[in-house]
Write an enzyme that holds these catalytic residues in place. Structure first.
Site, short mmCIF file in Angstrom:
data_model
loop_
_atom_site.label_atom_id
_atom_site.label_comp_id
_atom_site.label_asym_id
_atom_site.label_seq_id
_atom_site.Cartn_x
_atom_site.Cartn_y
_atom_site.Cartn_z
N GLU A 54 -37.09 103.34 40.18
CA GLU A 54 -37.03 102.95 41.59
C GLU A 54 -35.55 102.95 42.01
O GLU A 54 -34.75 102.20 41.45
CB GLU A 54 -37.64 101.57 41.80
CG GLU A 54 -39.15 101.57 41.58
CD GLU A 54 -39.78 100.18 41.68
OE1 GLU A 54 -40.86 100.08 42.26
OE2 GLU A 54 -39.19 99.20 41.18
N HIS A 78 -33.79 101.01 39.10
CA HIS A 78 -34.68 100.15 38.30
C HIS A 78 -35.56 101.00 37.39
O HIS A 78 -36.50 101.66 37.85
CB HIS A 78 -35.55 99.31 39.26
CG HIS A 78 -36.41 98.32 38.57
ND1 HIS A 78 -37.74 98.15 38.87
CD2 HIS A 78 -36.13 97.43 37.59
CE1 HIS A 78 -38.24 97.20 38.10
NE2 HIS A 78 -37.28 96.75 37.32
N SER A 96 -34.15 93.79 37.83
CA SER A 96 -35.51 93.80 38.37
C SER A 96 -35.62 92.92 39.61
O SER A 96 -36.54 93.09 40.40
CB SER A 96 -36.50 93.26 37.34
OG SER A 96 -36.49 94.05 36.19
N1 LIG Z 1 -36.91 94.10 29.86
C1 LIG Z 1 -37.54 94.69 30.87
O1 LIG Z 1 -38.76 94.93 30.81
C2 LIG Z 1 -36.78 95.13 32.10
C3 LIG Z 1 -37.35 96.12 32.92
C4 LIG Z 1 -36.61 96.58 34.02
C5 LIG Z 1 -35.38 96.03 34.31
N2 LIG Z 1 -34.86 95.04 33.51
C6 LIG Z 1 -33.53 94.51 33.84
O2 LIG Z 1 -32.60 95.06 32.91
C7 LIG Z 1 -31.55 94.13 32.66
C8 LIG Z 1 -31.42 93.92 31.17
O3 LIG Z 1 -32.65 93.47 30.65
P1 LIG Z 1 -32.95 93.55 29.08
O4 LIG Z 1 -34.39 93.18 28.93
O5 LIG Z 1 -32.45 94.83 28.52
O6 LIG Z 1 -32.03 92.35 28.54
P2 LIG Z 1 -31.61 92.02 27.03
O7 LIG Z 1 -31.51 90.54 26.96
O8 LIG Z 1 -32.48 92.75 26.06
O9 LIG Z 1 -30.15 92.67 26.92
C9 LIG Z 1 -29.04 92.23 27.66
C10 LIG Z 1 -27.79 92.70 26.94
O10 LIG Z 1 -26.66 92.44 27.77
C11 LIG Z 1 -25.58 92.11 26.92
N3 LIG Z 1 -24.57 91.40 27.71
C12 LIG Z 1 -24.62 90.18 28.25
N4 LIG Z 1 -23.50 89.91 28.95
C13 LIG Z 1 -22.70 91.01 28.83
C14 LIG Z 1 -21.42 91.36 29.33
N5 LIG Z 1 -20.71 90.52 30.10
N6 LIG Z 1 -20.91 92.57 29.02
C15 LIG Z 1 -21.61 93.44 28.26
N7 LIG Z 1 -22.85 93.17 27.77
C16 LIG Z 1 -23.39 91.97 28.04
C17 LIG Z 1 -26.20 91.26 25.83
O11 LIG Z 1 -25.38 91.18 24.67
C18 LIG Z 1 -27.51 92.00 25.60
O12 LIG Z 1 -27.37 92.98 24.58
C19 LIG Z 1 -31.89 92.87 33.47
O13 LIG Z 1 -31.19 92.90 34.67
C20 LIG Z 1 -33.40 93.01 33.73
O14 LIG Z 1 -33.79 92.42 34.95
C21 LIG Z 1 -35.53 94.59 32.40
#
Ligand SMILES: NC(=O)c1ccc[n+]([C@@H]2O[C@H](COP(=O)([O-])OP(=O)(O)OC[C@H]3O[C@@H](n4cnc5c(N)ncnc54)[C@H](O)[C@@H]3O)[C@@H](O)[C@H]2O)c1
Length: 284
Positions: free
Chosen positions: A151, A139, A118
């Protein structure tokens, strides 16, 4: 059909893989944590089962969609045959760079590498690979199984072909892509959301109206499904706070300085729905 790999099976990655699978795309979902992969499968099974119960999906299509997502803790296996990889791990630049570096080694030369970040533009990650022209931001929005928008963001080195493939994949997944022709903090939606949220907090801090009345004004007057405070509780006030802090630090623009009232909520651990209280209170 695109063969997709999704790296990170958290809130976003799990549903990105499932959304693709619902549209006939084979997806490999990778996480280092086996427990996360189990939770991702269970959560997707729940979502799909509810669609079947509501008569929106046949049992056969549901079974196929679940079978099309394959889980693995081995990045090599996930990347080996991928045409497209979407990274959705923690919001940590070093972790993302290291994953992109490894993916560059492991994925076929033609594969596109996308980040779902994000806040981290692809220009900060792509140079960890030897294929910066085949890297971009895609995104998605939470929850991915519901939210229609993607996006697609062009980095300084992203090629036209990569952009076309990103836009095409979003459509193939049943989603509507919008193209950002240049990388910009907050992309489109969060920039507009930040501007509206900032104004809402300014009105609150200046004691012009209560947060309930500001929400009511936005919901009834602008027809937004949720006002800024209700939405903050829904996505987590820590998320809102950190996003504002990031924008404030990266732009130095006073308009983005987080509201003292928001900061107080976060420091008190009142983060919204997930903690049972934020601006509003929630039943456990
Ligand atoms: N949550 C939201 O609303 C949202 C919306 C849009 C974009 N994002 C983006 O999406 C991404 C993930 O967010 P999320 O909310 O799903 O996070 P989350 O914390 O729910 O999940 C992250 C996952 O990544 C895994 N992980 C960490 N390091 C790793 C590695 N080296 N190899 C493999 N897996 C690994 C973790 O075990 C975990 O399951 C971020 O970049 C965030 O900015 C989040």
């Amino acid at each position: 059909m695109t063969r997709l790999a999704v790296v990170g099976a958290g809130s976003m990655g799990a549903q990105i893989a499932q959304q693709a699978a619902l549209h006939g795309i084979d997806a490999v979902l990778h996480d280092l944590d086996e427990d996360q992969l189990r939770k991702a499968r269970a959560s997707n099974q729940g979502h799909i089962a509810r669609r079947v119960e509501k008569g929106r999906l046949s049992e056969e299509k549901a079974r196929e969609a679940l079978e099309r997502v394959r889980e693995t803790t081995d990045l090599r296996e996930a990347a080996r045959e991928a045409d497209f990889v979407i990274e959705a791990v923690f919001e940590d630049l070093d972790v993302k760079r290291s994953i992109f570096h490894d993916l560059d080694e492991l994925a076929p030369a033609h594969a596109v590498l996308a980040s779902n970040s994000s806040t981290i533009g692809i220009s900060k990650i792509a140079d960890a690979t030897r294929r910066p022209d085949r890297c971009l931001n895609m995104h998605f929005f939470y929850p991915v199984l519901v939210m229609d928008l993607v996006e697609v963001v062009r980095g300084p080195q992203t090629s036209d072909e990569t952009i076309e493939r990103g836009m095409a994949l979003a459509r193939e997944m049943g989603r509507t892509p919008v193209l950002l022709k240049k990388e910009i903090d907050g992309f489109i939606v969060n920039r507009i959301l930040h501007a509206a949220t900032q104004e809402a907090y300014r009105l609150l801090d200046a004691d012009v109206a209560s947060f309930e009345d500001i929400d009511a004004a936005v919901e009834k007057g602008l027809n937004w499904p949720m006002g800024p405070f209700r939405l903050g509780d829904f996505s987590g006030l820590d998320v809102t706070y950190n996003a504002r802090l990031h924008m404030y630090r990266s732009t130095g623009d006073e308009r983005y300085r987080p509201s003292p009232q928001l900061e107080a909520k976060v420091k008190a651990g009142k983060l919204g729905r997930k903690t049972g209280e934020g601006w509003y209170r929630y039943d456990p």
